[in-house]
Design a protein around this motif. Structure first.
Motif, PDB file in Angstrom:
ATOM      1  N   LEU A   1       0.833  -1.207   0.000  1.00  0.00           N
ATOM      2  CA  LEU A   1       0.000   0.000   0.000  1.00  0.00           C
ATOM      3  C   LEU A   1       0.865   1.253   0.000  1.00  0.00           C
ATOM      4  O   LEU A   1       0.585   2.226  -0.704  1.00  0.00           O
ATOM      5  CB  LEU A   1      -0.931   0.022   1.231  1.00  0.00           C
ATOM      6  N   PHE A   2       1.938   1.200   0.777  1.00  0.00           N
ATOM      7  CA  PHE A   2       2.857   2.339   0.859  1.00  0.00           C
ATOM      8  C   PHE A   2       3.536   2.575  -0.492  1.00  0.00           C
ATOM      9  O   PHE A   2       3.619   3.702  -0.978  1.00  0.00           O
ATOM     10  CB  PHE A   2       3.889   2.076   1.963  1.00  0.00           C
ATOM     11  N   LYS A   3       3.982   1.485  -1.106  1.00  0.00           N
ATOM     12  CA  LYS A   3       4.633   1.614  -2.416  1.00  0.00           C
ATOM     13  C   LYS A   3       3.671   2.142  -3.466  1.00  0.00           C
ATOM     14  O   LYS A   3       4.049   2.971  -4.293  1.00  0.00           O
ATOM     15  CB  LYS A   3       5.179   0.261  -2.863  1.00  0.00           C
ATOM     16  N   ALA A   4       2.445   1.661  -3.419  1.00  0.00           N
ATOM     17  CA  ALA A   4       1.455   2.147  -4.381  1.00  0.00           C
ATOM     18  C   ALA A   4       1.226   3.645  -4.188  1.00  0.00           C
ATOM     19  O   ALA A   4       1.098   4.392  -5.154  1.00  0.00           O
ATOM     20  CB  ALA A   4       0.150   1.381  -4.244  1.00  0.00           C
ATOM     21  N   SER A   5       1.207   4.096  -2.929  1.00  0.00           N
ATOM     22  CA  SER A   5       1.011   5.527  -2.661  1.00  0.00           C
ATOM     23  C   SER A   5       2.164   6.348  -3.216  1.00  0.00           C
ATOM     24  O   SER A   5       1.945   7.415  -3.791  1.00  0.00           O
ATOM     25  CB  SER A   5       0.886   5.786  -1.156  1.00  0.00           C
ATOM     26  N   LEU A   6       3.376   5.853  -3.051  1.00  0.00           N
ATOM     27  CA  LEU A   6       4.530   6.545  -3.624  1.00  0.00           C
ATOM     28  C   LEU A   6       4.404   6.569  -5.148  1.00  0.00           C
ATOM     29  O   LEU A   6       4.673   7.584  -5.791  1.00  0.00           O
ATOM     30  CB  LEU A   6       5.839   5.856  -3.229  1.00  0.00           C
ATOM     31  N   GLY A   7       3.978   5.435  -5.712  1.00  0.00           N
ATOM     32  CA  GLY A   7       3.800   5.336  -7.161  1.00  0.00           C
ATOM     33  C   GLY A   7       2.757   6.307  -7.683  1.00  0.00           C
ATOM     34  O   GLY A   7       2.818   6.744  -8.823  1.00  0.00           O
TER      35      GLY A   7
END
Lengths: 82, 199
Positions: free
Chosen positions: B37-43
């Motif tokens: 979820l965190f990576k998707a938010s950064l993406g």
């Protein structure tokens, strides 16, 4: 006969193309310089985006751990209240 | 997060534990999905601290609604759906598919009446120089509306099936096609413009 404009619509939307449609697209791409350039652009974009995504999503395991802990702490608190 | 964990998270037993908010089940879920979820938010273009805030909000919402979660979609799809909604909330963007998008006009003007190219795309050799690729894409992708960006990210990165992406974004399959068409062409037009400037 698929026009260039139709082809661009098909490959940019790229949703559930039938076998027949894919064959038609491949034939058009073999014959058409511009559409084949367009298709390559999309391919380069996909590759470039994957590279970008892995660059910007490098995360520190400690940071992730910290967020997890905060989330769980908050969860425990709501459990205590209810 | 491997396929094994996914299957496990879908079991009826785990679902019941979740609905009853068992601490054990909840913490296993948090430990599996906080990072994606965190990576998707950064993406999606949020900076690290905003991404942190976003993930916290996703979990808070999840804890509120989990007793009612019936497992009709995979838990991951469900979580990403929440992420999408919270991201929209943060950006305060219109969630509905806008009726018009300037990219549609741009695309019209690239073709003549018989459907042939009137303004053909540039030579692929010049389109993206490998070394500058990530940089140019970064600049261009930031111009995309959040919904288009999310559709594009999910499609290109996560190998999620279209039906999953439709559930996450709450759109029909046709509308997902429209979102991808607009996202890809906006990106392509932007990259082409920037490449021309640099050559």
């Amino acid at each position: 006969m698929l026009t260039c404009k139709d082809l661009v619509r098909e490959i940019a939307e790229s949703e559930n193309l039938s076998f027949f449609k894919r064959a038609e697209i491949r034939t058009h791409l073999l014959m058409c310089k511009h559409c084949s350039a367009y298709a390559k652009h999309l391919k380069y974009m996909r590759e470039g985006f994957k590279q970008l995504f892995s660059n910007i999503t490098q995360t520190d395991p400690e940071q992730i751990k910290k967020i997890e802990d905060q989330v769980l702490k908050r969860f425990d608190k709501t459990e205590g209240d209810s | 997060m491997g396929a094994k964990t996914d299957i496990h998270f879908n079991s009826a037993e785990f679902l019941t534990q979740l609905q009853q908010r068992h601490t054990n089940a909840i913490s296993r879920l948090v430990q599996s999905y906080t990072e994606p979820l965190f990576k998707a938010s950064l993406g999606l273009g949020f900076d690290s601290s905003t991404a942190d805030e976003l993930v916290q909000r996703v979990w808070t919402t999840f804890f509120d609604v989990v007793p009612k979660f019936e497992g009709r979609s995979h838990i991951r799809t469900f979580l990403f759906g929440i992420l999408y909604n919270k991201a929209l909330e943060l950006r305060r963007e219109e969630k509905n598919l806008a009726k018009s998008d300037p990219i549609e006009e741009t695309m019209e003007s690239r073709f003549s009446d018989d459907g042939h190219w009137s303004l053909p795309p540039i030579d692929p050799e010049q389109f993206l120089v490998k070394s500058q690729m990530a940089g140019i894409i970064k600049e261009c992708i930031d111009f995309l509306p959040l919904t288009q960006r999310m559709a594009f990210c999910l499609k290109e990165i996560d190998d999620k099936g279209s039906s999953d992406i439709c559930k996450i974004l709450e759109v029909s399959n046709t509308n997902l096609g429209v979102l991808l068409f607009r996202a890809r062409n906006r990106l392509r037009e932007c990259i082409e413009k920037k490449t021309k400037l640099e050559n």
